[in-house]
Scaffold this active site. Structure first.
Site, PDB file in Angstrom:
ATOM      1  N   GLU A 437       1.073  -1.366   0.191  1.00 53.95           N
ATOM      2  CA  GLU A 437      -0.050   0.032  -0.022  1.00 53.95           C
ATOM      3  C   GLU A 437       0.925   1.257   0.072  1.00 53.95           C
ATOM      4  OE1 GLU A 437      -2.908  -0.195   3.199  1.00 53.95           O
ATOM      5  OE2 GLU A 437      -3.975  -1.655   2.055  1.00 53.95           O
ATOM      6  N   GLU A 512      -4.651  -8.618   0.455  1.00 49.65           N
ATOM      7  CA  GLU A 512      -5.598  -8.436   1.896  1.00 49.65           C
ATOM      8  C   GLU A 512      -7.101  -9.052   2.018  1.00 49.65           C
ATOM      9  OE1 GLU A 512      -3.928  -5.593   4.170  1.00 49.65           O
ATOM     10  OE2 GLU A 512      -2.179  -5.666   4.030  1.00 49.65           O
TER      11      GLU A 512
END
Length: 804
Positions: A437, A512
């Site tokens: 991220e 995720e």
């Protein structure tokens, strides 16, 4: 349980090999007998004059600082490693977002008095051998560690996650005292989650000949040719002498019991002074036993260096033989067999001990995950402890190994190289992750250039594995995703199908997934105490329910599977709340490893076990006649529910789903009867009476008297009929008789501010919804260990285990 214990025992006895050993090489654990004291980040006087004393003006100059061998540390605290000082500190309410995300512990730039830690260790080295060299290896320090030996500065390790090794041969005193000093500076965070503070992994003294093979300079990789395996062993020999050396290198492959299976002839080589020599040898292994999830078999490679016919160094490397394949249309294959990734993300802390996990606790956690049906582990978001990878190797869990930061600067590339070289021999690792991220650069050309550089380095150091990047992006390819081999999705699960349609040749994995938030044993939202219901009904805006993402992954073969956020709760990131909530709700299990209800959803569809789980409990005094929503998680074909013997109806179980009933509450027994492939399965919950007696449940009854092994005790209470009381919150106090000590307690309550550690030894913990956990560490004297659990108005619990 026996299988896991055997695997752990094999790990413990690995250094005690029967194969002839070189007298030079020795790996000595350096965890015991350290001194510790807080320094100060903004007051040099309270930081033992660090920053004021001009210690770098001359080599070995220490002035009146802890680096000097004559410094008096008699008033410092004595302790053994691993040590996380953050878990010992109280919780503090702060409006700072980073303090919140780190679990409200007073560590970081706002807390100068508890963010610097000094460590000192005294040791002696007797009877050194000719041409012997010595190294100090730190497996993990959080963070920014400055290290000295006998007043000589060794270096600085910025990373809080990847270890560092220093050759200390030039600075040692022989046959008299040596002082190793570490100043740990935890004022700067690296992550946005609990990170701990201190020397929280092992420290080792390494002894070897001056001509030697560093442990991370052996690279073993395999390729299957029909039924046989071709084993390639790349070995780098270092020469720290002041002269050229002619030596021989022999590579031997053994089974786990050290039986020789194949070996090379001695290869004659030369290495120049102060230089190194790289060589590559190939061996054939007939019909190898493949490393797999079901049979994680490990072989050994022994790299043997001889000089003038005598062994001067020998390094043992464990490895597994297996094949990996990633298909954009069909998913992931291990040894030619299709495997759906049923994974979890995890941070590295546990109840009671913070980030300083003793070795066995890694095995305990991996065992719990495997029992749930997990087959893969993502090390979020940093290099894991070596012992975690050993556990995954031994127990059969796949690993996505991740570096801390996407960055191609000299500092971070060096950390990346150390990670790859340290971990590339682990058969459990199936892919690398180069970052997570990175919102500032992930869709930019800069991000693409950084990623390209990292991927090139990866190909050089480990051409046998692929890589991914965990992108919190939907159907977006610009930037890093243009060049990453495997597209990783953080959430945005609906975009995975769309992305595959647009880019059908790029494999996809959910890096995720989920992020359902639940609090074990809670069934109403409580924003005051910071609790959310223990069902698959609540998630943050960016995430999804378990059933939502898993149905997408399960029904689309081109999606390799995914990694739940997270397997265990962890300190920090108290989503969706803040204070008094001090840890996350994301886990399928709580901080202690106690399952939440969502655990049984995944176990139903990730295993072949007969699963039939009912929730909630059936203690609802004062709610007589009110409707209670009853959930059933099962992989049976149908389930019928009964209250006090009366049927409430039978329902068909849709695959990858669950069942619900609205049941007017009445005291008694709520029973489920299910049929799976013709087999009858039953489960029940029933109304209990008041708490009566404490029960201690050990994970095992025999532990090793080595000063390091653990006994993990789960605490519950039962009523007079022996039924566990699911709502009990009694305060439990602990006593231990025998050579052992408590090192931590927990209960899984995400808003509990009770201490995890009691430095005076007077351990206690309240139950949270009927459960608590005590972690006990063995001493070195074999014998019986008696654990007592005491609470006012309850019959005490006692349990006897053995240490041998």
């Amino acid at each position: 349980m026996r299988t896991y214990l055997v695997a752990y025992l094999c790990f413990l006895i690995l250094p005690l090999q029967t194969f002839p050993q070189a007298s030079y090489r020795e790996k000595i654990n350096f965890d015991e007998n350290w001194k510790f004291h807080f320094g100060h980040a903004s007051n040099p006087v309270k930081d033992f004059n660090y920053g004021v004393a001009n210690i770098f003006s001359k080599t070995g100059k220490t002035d009146d600082t802890p680096m000097g061998n004559k410094f008096d540390d008699s008033q410092w605290r004595s302790l053994d490693l691993p040590h996380d000082w953050a878990v010992e500190l109280p919780f503090v309410n702060s409006e700072n977002r980073d303090v919140m995300s780190h679990g409200y512990k007073p560590v970081g730039g706002l807390f100068p008095e508890t963010s610097i830690g000094w460590y000192r260790k005294s040791f002696e080295i007797k009877n050194p051998l000719p041409n012997e060299r010595y190294e100090i290896q730190f497996d993990g320090i959080f963070r920014d560690a400055e290290i000295w030996l006998n007043g000589f500065y060794l270096g600085n390790n910025k990373s809080g996650y990847i270890g560092v090794t220093y050759d200390v041969s030039d600075y040692l005193n022989f046959d008299k005292e040596n002082i190793l000093v570490v100043r740990v500076n935890a004022t700067q965070y690296e992550g946005w989650f609990y990170e701990g503070a201190g020397i929280y992994r092992h420290v080792w003294l390494l002894k070897h000949h001056a001509v030697f093979v560093p442990g991370d300079d052996v690279f073993v990789h395999t390729k299957m040719n029909g039924e046989n395996a071709e084993i390639t062993v790349e070995t780098t020999v270092h020469n720290t002498l002041s002269e050229d050396v002619a030596y021989t290198l022999q590579t031997v492959v053994t089974d786990r019991d050290n039986k020789i299976l194949t070996q090379t002839d001695e290869l004659s080589l030369d290495v120049s002074f102060s230089d190194q020599n790289n060589s590559k040898q190939k061996l054939n292994l007939s019909k190898p036993r493949l490393w797999s999830l079901e049979d994680p078999y490990l072989y050994k490679v022994k790299s043997i260096i001889r000089y003038q016919g005598k062994i001067i160094d020998e390094v043992t490397t464990r490895f597994g033989v297996r094949t990996l394949a990633f298909d954009a249309q069909k998913g992931f294959f291990l040894n030619g067999k299709h495997v759906k990734i049923q994974g979890v993300n995890n941070h590295q802390d546990h109840a009671g001990v913070g980030s300083a996990l003793p070795d066995y606790l890694h095995y305990y956690r991996v065992k719990l995950m495997k029992e749930m049906g997990i087959n893969s582990y993502r090390a979020s978001h940093n290099p894991p402890a070596p012992e975690l990878l050993e556990a995954c190797d031994s127990l059969g869990i796949l690993v996505m190994d991740e570096t801390r930061l996407l960055n191609s600067s000299p500092e971070y590339m060096d950390e990346f190289r150390r990670l790859i070289k340290r971990d590339r021999n682990h058969p459990s690792i199936i892919m690398w992750s180069i970052g997570n991220e990175e919102g500032y650069v992930q869709t930019t050309d800069i991000g693409k250039r950084i990623a390209t550089r990292m991927l090139n380095e990866l190909k050089k150091l480990d051409p046998t594995r692929t890589a991914t990047y965990a992108a919190d992006l939907p159907n977006v390819r610009k930037g890093i995703n243009e060049i990453i081999p495997i597209r990783g999705f953080n959430y945005r699960e609906f975009a995975m199908v769309e992305y595959h349609k647009d880019l059908p040749n790029q494999p996809i994995v959910g890096t995720e997934m989920g992020s359902t938030v639940t609090t074990r044993g809670i069934y109403v939202k409580d924003s005051i105490r910071g609790y959310v219901p223990d069902q698959d009904i609540t998630h943050p805006w960016w995430a999804s329910l378990a059933e939502t993402w898993w149905k997408i992954a399960a029904e689309n073969q081109n999606i390799m599977g995914g990694y739940i956020w997270t397997g265990f709760d962890y300190r920090g990131e108290p989503t969706p709340y803040e204070w008094p909530n001090i840890n996350s709700h994301f886990g399928v299990m709580d901080m202690c490893g106690f399952p939440k209800n969502i655990y049984y959803y995944y176990q139903s569809w990730w295993t072949d076990k007969d699963v039939l789980h009912m929730s909630p409990h059936w203690n609802w005094e004062g709610k007589e006649g009110e409707n209670i929503e009853v959930w059933v998680n099962s992989n049976a074909q149908n389930v019928e529910l009964f209250l006090n013997g009366k049927s409430l109806g039978k329902k068909i179980m849709e695959r990858n789903s669950h069942l619900k009933w609205l049941v007017p509450y009445k005291k008694g027994v709520l029973k489920a009867v299910a049929f799976k492939d013709g087999r009858r399965i039953e489960a029940k919950v029933e109304t209990t009476d008041a708490p009566y007696k404490i029960v201690l449940t050990p994970d095992r009854k025999i532990i090793h008297a080595d000063g390091k092994d653990l006994g993990i005790f789960n605490i519950s209470v039962v009523d007079k009929k022996g039924r566990k009381v699911p709502t009990a919150n009694n305060l439990i106090k602990f006593q231990i008789e025998g050579d052992a000590k408590a090192i931590g307690v927990g209960n899984g309550d995400p808003s509990s501010h009770e201490p995890d550690r009691f430095l005076d030894g007077n351990y206690q913990r309240s139950l949270f919804n009927g459960k608590a956990q005590l972690i006990v560490q063995a001493g070195k004297t074999p014998g019986n260990i008696l654990i007592k659990a005491i609470s006012e108005n309850l019959i005490s619990g006692e349990l006897l285990i053995k240490s041998e």
